[in-house]
Design an enzyme around this catalytic site. Structure first.
Site, PDB file in Angstrom:
ATOM      1  N   ASN A  27      -1.155  -0.260   7.075  1.00 53.10           N
ATOM      2  CA  ASN A  27      -0.742  -1.166   7.553  1.00 53.10           C
ATOM      3  C   ASN A  27      -0.482  -1.876   6.204  1.00 53.10           C
ATOM      4  O   ASN A  27       0.278  -3.183   6.161  1.00 53.10           O
ATOM      5  CB  ASN A  27      -2.137  -1.855   8.512  1.00 53.10           C
ATOM      6  CG  ASN A  27      -3.222  -1.997   6.824  1.00 53.10           C
ATOM      7  OD1 ASN A  27      -3.247  -1.904   6.218  1.00 53.10           O
ATOM      8  ND2 ASN A  27      -4.120  -3.081   7.580  1.00 53.10           N
TER       9      ASN A  27
ATOM     10  N   TYR B 140     -12.755  -2.708  -2.728  1.00 55.92           N
ATOM     11  CA  TYR B 140     -13.325  -2.236  -1.855  1.00 55.92           C
ATOM     12  C   TYR B 140     -14.541  -2.150  -1.031  1.00 55.92           C
ATOM     13  O   TYR B 140     -15.268  -1.192  -0.844  1.00 55.92           O
ATOM     14  CB  TYR B 140     -12.545  -1.238  -0.587  1.00 55.92           C
ATOM     15  CG  TYR B 140     -11.102  -1.206  -0.348  1.00 55.92           C
ATOM     16  CD1 TYR B 140     -10.561  -2.120   0.711  1.00 55.92           C
ATOM     17  CD2 TYR B 140      -9.924  -0.321  -0.484  1.00 55.92           C
ATOM     18  CE1 TYR B 140      -9.407  -2.873   1.186  1.00 55.92           C
ATOM     19  CE2 TYR B 140      -8.642  -0.689  -0.197  1.00 55.92           C
ATOM     20  CZ  TYR B 140      -8.273  -1.837   0.852  1.00 55.92           C
ATOM     21  OH  TYR B 140      -7.106  -1.908   0.699  1.00 55.92           O
TER      22      TYR B 140
ATOM     23  N   LYS C 170       1.051  -0.837  -0.560  1.00 59.97           N
ATOM     24  CA  LYS C 170      -0.065  -0.063  -0.321  1.00 59.97           C
ATOM     25  C   LYS C 170       0.868   1.128   0.102  1.00 59.97           C
ATOM     26  O   LYS C 170       2.161   1.466   0.319  1.00 59.97           O
ATOM     27  CB  LYS C 170      -0.563   0.105   1.115  1.00 59.97           C
ATOM     28  CG  LYS C 170      -2.200  -1.318   1.363  1.00 59.97           C
ATOM     29  CD  LYS C 170      -2.851  -0.639   2.377  1.00 59.97           C
ATOM     30  CE  LYS C 170      -3.475  -2.076   2.058  1.00 59.97           C
ATOM     31  NZ  LYS C 170      -4.589  -1.915   3.614  1.00 59.97           N
TER      32      LYS C 170
ATOM     33  N   GLU D 240      -9.824 -10.291  -7.693  1.00 54.73           N
ATOM     34  CA  GLU D 240      -9.061  -9.236  -7.502  1.00 54.73           C
ATOM     35  C   GLU D 240      -8.303  -9.397  -8.168  1.00 54.73           C
ATOM     36  O   GLU D 240      -7.214  -8.549  -8.845  1.00 54.73           O
ATOM     37  CB  GLU D 240      -8.014  -9.345  -5.738  1.00 54.73           C
ATOM     38  CG  GLU D 240      -9.086  -8.825  -4.831  1.00 54.73           C
ATOM     39  CD  GLU D 240      -8.984  -8.798  -3.358  1.00 54.73           C
ATOM     40  OE1 GLU D 240      -9.721  -8.627  -2.540  1.00 54.73           O
ATOM     41  OE2 GLU D 240      -7.712  -9.146  -3.195  1.00 54.73           O
TER      42      GLU D 240
ATOM     43  N   HIS E 117      -1.678  -4.989   1.771  1.00 51.48           N
ATOM     44  CA  HIS E 117      -2.966  -6.273   1.183  1.00 51.48           C
ATOM     45  C   HIS E 117      -2.773  -7.412   0.976  1.00 51.48           C
ATOM     46  O   HIS E 117      -1.967  -7.954   0.353  1.00 51.48           O
ATOM     47  CB  HIS E 117      -4.005  -5.321   0.320  1.00 51.48           C
ATOM     48  CG  HIS E 117      -4.600  -5.990   0.176  1.00 51.48           C
ATOM     49  ND1 HIS E 117      -6.499  -6.673   0.662  1.00 51.48           N
ATOM     50  CD2 HIS E 117      -4.881  -6.972  -1.171  1.00 51.48           C
ATOM     51  CE1 HIS E 117      -6.854  -6.894  -0.341  1.00 51.48           C
ATOM     52  NE2 HIS E 117      -6.348  -7.472  -0.845  1.00 51.48           N
TER      53      HIS E 117
HETATM   54  P1  IDP Z   1      -7.835  -6.917   5.572  1.00 53.01           P
HETATM   55  O1  IDP Z   1      -7.139  -5.670   5.169  1.00 53.01           O
HETATM   56  O2  IDP Z   1      -6.913  -6.960   7.337  1.00 53.01           O
HETATM   57  O3  IDP Z   1      -8.853  -7.896   4.952  1.00 53.01           O
HETATM   58  P2  IDP Z   1     -10.359  -5.970   5.936  1.00 53.01           P
HETATM   59  O4  IDP Z   1     -11.634  -5.600   7.028  1.00 53.01           O
HETATM   60  O5  IDP Z   1     -11.107  -6.311   5.069  1.00 53.01           O
HETATM   61  O6  IDP Z   1      -9.026  -5.864   6.340  1.00 53.01           O
HETATM   62  O7  IDP Z   1      -9.994  -3.884   5.757  1.00 53.01           O
HETATM   63  C1  IDP Z   1      -9.116  -3.393   4.766  1.00 53.01           C
HETATM   64  C2  IDP Z   1      -8.621  -2.153   5.277  1.00 53.01           C
HETATM   65  O8  IDP Z   1      -9.153  -1.494   5.756  1.00 53.01           O
HETATM   66  C3  IDP Z   1      -7.260  -2.016   6.090  1.00 53.01           C
HETATM   67  O9  IDP Z   1      -6.444  -3.214   5.859  1.00 53.01           O
HETATM   68  C4  IDP Z   1      -7.618  -0.926   6.681  1.00 53.01           C
HETATM   69  O10 IDP Z   1      -5.778  -0.447   6.132  1.00 53.01           O
HETATM   70  C5  IDP Z   1      -9.111  -0.203   6.593  1.00 53.01           C
HETATM   71  N1  IDP Z   1      -9.505  -0.718   7.795  1.00 53.01           N
HETATM   72  C6  IDP Z   1     -10.267  -1.385   8.405  1.00 53.01           C
HETATM   73  N2  IDP Z   1     -10.205  -1.619   9.046  1.00 53.01           N
HETATM   74  C7  IDP Z   1     -10.358   0.334  10.185  1.00 53.01           C
HETATM   75  C8  IDP Z   1     -10.013   1.208  11.051  1.00 53.01           C
HETATM   76  O11 IDP Z   1     -10.891   0.567  11.663  1.00 53.01           O
HETATM   77  N3  IDP Z   1     -10.144   2.087  10.644  1.00 53.01           N
HETATM   78  C9  IDP Z   1      -9.484   2.256   9.586  1.00 53.01           C
HETATM   79  N4  IDP Z   1      -9.187   1.827   8.327  1.00 53.01           N
HETATM   80  C10 IDP Z   1      -9.259   0.631   8.758  1.00 53.01           C
END
Ligand code: IDP
Length: 161
Positions: free
Chosen positions: A123, A60, A20, A137, A126
């Site tokens: 984070n 997303y 990312k 995807e 992905h």
């Molecule tokens: P993942 O990336 O671990 O599969 P998902 O729940 O699919 O997790 O969420 C996608 C992305 O959305 C996360 O990697 C993160 O970048 C962002 N995200 C998820 N939850 C939050 C939140 O509570 N606050 C801010 N960003 C979030």
């Protein structure tokens, strides 16, 4: 021609992994690639791009009603990402383990997020969360002509052949 790996059950599973914008800015592209290479997976597609809102809206789709969604799109369009397709046995599940928990505080040390991130909104990486999602995807981020079929010279050291 048809790669040798096509004849070995399960080893052609593929997943989408993306570094990312925060990972690119923090010069962690090489570190992410290194972990997947070292584990034994095979790289079959890779590109650096600035993702547009259209591709991210599809990517997303399931999160579109979440309160953090606008901030997520803003973050994901803030700079380039490196999209990759990795191939190998159980690559979807193993990649999720290597990436670590979505919540950085829960991500175990040794995982990518557990080593490099402290907040859920930044984070680093992905990885697709299921084989079905991975297929969707990969088709979203890559044209089939951008994926390369090739055989690793050392499958016998990765799999029981
Ligand atoms: P993942 O990336 O671990 O599969 P998902 O729940 O699919 O997790 O969420 C996608 C992305 O959305 C996360 O990697 C993160 O970048 C962002 N995200 C998820 N939850 C939050 C939140 O509570 N606050 C801010 N960003 C979030």
């Amino acid at each position: 021609g048809r790669p040798y790996s096509a004849g070995i059950p399960g080893i052609q599973e593929r997943t989408l992994v993306a570094v990312k914008p925060d990972g690119v800015q923090r010069r962690l592209i090489g570190d992410v690639i290194k972990r997947f290479e070292r584990r034994g997976f095979k790289l079959v597609g890779m590109k650096l791009l600035k993702a547009n809102e259209g591709i991210l809206a599809e990517h997303y789709h399931e999160l579109r009603r979440k309160p953090f969604y606008p901030a997520l799109i803003h973050y994901m369009t803030s700079g380039p990402v490196v999209a990759m397709v990795w191939e190998g046995y159980n690559v979807v599940k193993t990649s999720r383990t290597m990436v670590g928990d979505t919540d950085s505080a829960e991500a175990k040390p040794g995982t990518i997020r557990g080593d490099f991130s402290i907040h859920i909104s930044r984070n680093i990486v992905h990885a697709s969360d299921s084989v079905e999602t991975a297929q969707r995807e990969i088709n979203l981020w890559f044209h089939s002509s951008e994926l390369v079929d090739w055989d690793c010279c050392d499958y016998c050291n990765t799999y029981q052949l």
